[in-house]
Write a protein that holds these residues in place. Structure first.
Motif, PDB file in Angstrom:
ATOM      1  N   VAL A   1      74.568   6.174  28.067  1.00 38.13           N
ATOM      2  CA  VAL A   1      75.982   6.502  27.852  1.00 38.13           C
ATOM      3  C   VAL A   1      76.864   5.490  28.572  1.00 38.13           C
ATOM      4  CG1 VAL A   1      77.786   8.202  28.324  1.00 38.13           C
ATOM      5  CG2 VAL A   1      75.552   8.955  27.481  1.00 38.13           C
TER       6      VAL A   1
ATOM      7  N   ALA B   1      79.619   3.216  26.900  1.00 34.69           N
ATOM      8  CA  ALA B   1      81.014   3.427  27.286  1.00 34.69           C
ATOM      9  C   ALA B   1      81.657   2.172  27.842  1.00 34.69           C
ATOM     10  CB  ALA B   1      81.098   4.552  28.314  1.00 34.69           C
TER      11      ALA B   1
ATOM     12  N   SER C   1      86.599  16.516  27.628  1.00 32.20           N
ATOM     13  CA  SER C   1      86.498  16.085  26.232  1.00 32.20           C
ATOM     14  C   SER C   1      87.781  15.402  25.769  1.00 32.20           C
ATOM     15  CB  SER C   1      86.226  17.292  25.334  1.00 32.20           C
ATOM     16  OG  SER C   1      87.381  18.119  25.250  1.00 32.20           O
TER      17      SER C   1
ATOM     18  N   TYR D   1      89.753   8.363  28.486  1.00 32.83           N
ATOM     19  CA  TYR D   1      88.342   8.699  28.309  1.00 32.83           C
ATOM     20  C   TYR D   1      87.499   7.527  28.812  1.00 32.83           C
ATOM     21  CZ  TYR D   1      84.421  11.157  26.161  1.00 32.83           C
ATOM     22  OH  TYR D   1      83.251  11.845  25.945  1.00 32.83           O
TER      23      TYR D   1
ATOM     24  N   GLN E   1      83.155   9.731  30.623  1.00 33.42           N
ATOM     25  CA  GLN E   1      82.126   9.924  29.608  1.00 33.42           C
ATOM     26  C   GLN E   1      80.782  10.254  30.238  1.00 33.42           C
ATOM     27  OE1 GLN E   1      82.049   7.184  26.203  1.00 33.42           O
ATOM     28  NE2 GLN E   1      83.970   6.314  26.936  1.00 33.42           N
TER      29      GLN E   1
ATOM     30  N   GLN F   1      80.946  13.808  31.522  1.00 34.82           N
ATOM     31  CA  GLN F   1      80.861  14.809  30.465  1.00 34.82           C
ATOM     32  C   GLN F   1      79.439  14.943  29.926  1.00 34.82           C
ATOM     33  OE1 GLN F   1      82.279  14.209  26.509  1.00 34.82           O
ATOM     34  NE2 GLN F   1      83.135  16.269  26.354  1.00 34.82           N
ATOM     35  N   TYR F   2      78.752  13.831  29.750  1.00 29.95           N
ATOM     36  CA  TYR F   2      77.383  13.917  29.247  1.00 29.95           C
ATOM     37  C   TYR F   2      76.440  14.490  30.297  1.00 29.95           C
ATOM     38  CZ  TYR F   2      78.363  11.711  24.796  1.00 29.95           C
ATOM     39  OH  TYR F   2      78.829  11.454  23.531  1.00 29.95           O
TER      40      TYR F   2
ATOM     41  N   ARG G   1      79.929  16.261  20.825  1.00 30.38           N
ATOM     42  CA  ARG G   1      79.556  14.876  20.491  1.00 30.38           C
ATOM     43  C   ARG G   1      80.358  14.378  19.298  1.00 30.38           C
ATOM     44  NH1 ARG G   1      76.789  10.035  21.880  1.00 30.38           N
ATOM     45  NH2 ARG G   1      75.960   9.116  19.962  1.00 30.38           N
TER      46      ARG G   1
ATOM     47  N   VAL H   1      83.946  13.338  20.036  1.00 31.15           N
ATOM     48  CA  VAL H   1      84.002  12.013  20.654  1.00 31.15           C
ATOM     49  C   VAL H   1      83.901  10.929  19.590  1.00 31.15           C
ATOM     50  CG1 VAL H   1      82.808  10.413  22.202  1.00 31.15           C
ATOM     51  CG2 VAL H   1      83.093  12.805  22.852  1.00 31.15           C
TER      52      VAL H   1
END
Length: 286
Positions: free
Chosen positions: A38, A42, A183, A193, A198, A201-202, A247, A250
């Motif tokens: 991720v 990102a 989110s 974001y 990111q 959040q994951y 997901r 996003v």
């Protein structure tokens, strides 16, 4: 059979460190690989290393990173290599050590079978960098993670109690609002974001997945009330839908999906709370 055979050496290693600890370590490595992937996406590092795979863009034989973006991609591959070794080692141990539950062995071997597929998808994210491939790479990683969650919980079953069920439900209750707050639905300015947001959040997504699987499995083993177990099953379905929609919000920034995601998240939060209340009530004791 010689005492120095590969099976006896493997058994000695498992006896020393414990198969449950091996699975737990593998699970942590798989989670770290996902989060580093991720981070690579990102930060825009997915095409770093000058789109080389498995090499990078510096050092002898181009094995090392030349700059920070390349480092993100290189480090993701580096940890993924150890995760792959751990997956293979866990699968061999589960298959060759005689006292491992065959269901656990099947789950871990399935994770091992998916690993080379995941490696190929990882290569394709570098060589082609298409959104469909990126999504398939992500969901395959999540599937491997889920397989190892189930296997790990199964081998720790004798030590898991209602207290652990309460902890899993509490983790789920905490995870849902954080998942929403982090989110794009809340962070309406996409520039907010950030890679850090990111990754966080994951990380919450993996925690939510762990919480819902653990609560369903421990609840099935430790509770008597069909009503509560049924509610835990509904909670699991809502959690998987919320993770999928999270997901998609996003990836697409679709207002319809955003609204559906919030609706499911509210239902999921309520289901977690209701499950916690029921599991702590006197009417649902073993």
């Amino acid at each position: 059979m010689s005492s120095d055979s590969p099976t006896s050496r493997l058994r000695s290693l498992i006896d020393r460190f414990g198969f449950p600890h091996l699975l737990a370590t593998t699970l942590v490595l798989v989670a770290a690989t996902i989060l580093l992937g991720v981070a690579a996406k990102a930060t825009g590092s997915g095409l770093a290393c000058e789109a080389n795979w498995p090499q990078c863009d510096a050092g002898p034989y181009n094995l090392f990173p030349a700059n920070l973006p390349s480092f993100y991609e290189w480090f993701h591959r580096f940890v993924a290599m150890f995760a792959g070794f751990a997956i293979i080692g866990s699968a061999l141990a589960s298959w060759r050590v005689p006292d491992i539950d065959t269901r656990v062995a099947a789950l871990v071997v399935a994770g091992m079978v998916l690993t080379p597929i995941q490696v190929i998808l990882g290569r394709e994210t570098v060589l082609q960098y298409q959104m469909d491939i990126l999504s398939l790479h992500f969901w395959t990683a999540v599937l491997i993670f889920a397989l190892f969650i189930v296997a790990t919980i199964m081998v720790w079953k004798p030590r898991l109690t209602r207290t652990h069920l309460t902890g899993a439900l509490a983790l789920g209750i905490l995870s849902v609002p954080f998942h929403v707050v982090l989110s794009p639905f809340v962070l309406t300015d996409i520039t907010n974001y950030s890679p850090t947001v990111q990754m966080t959040q994951y990380g919450v997504t993996l925690a939510l997945l762990t919480a819902v699987i653990a609560s369903l499995m421990i609840g099935y083993w430790r509770l008597e009330s069909r009503r509560t177990i049924g509610l835990l099953a509904v909670t699991s379905v809502l959690a998987f839908v919320a993770i999928f929609l999270g997901r998609r919000t996003v990836m697409t920034l679709n207002p319809v999906l955003d609204d559906l995601y919030i609706f499911v998240a509210i239902g999921l939060f309520g289901a977690f709370v209701a499950s916690l209340v029921l599991t702590r009530s006197n009417s649902d004791r073993i």
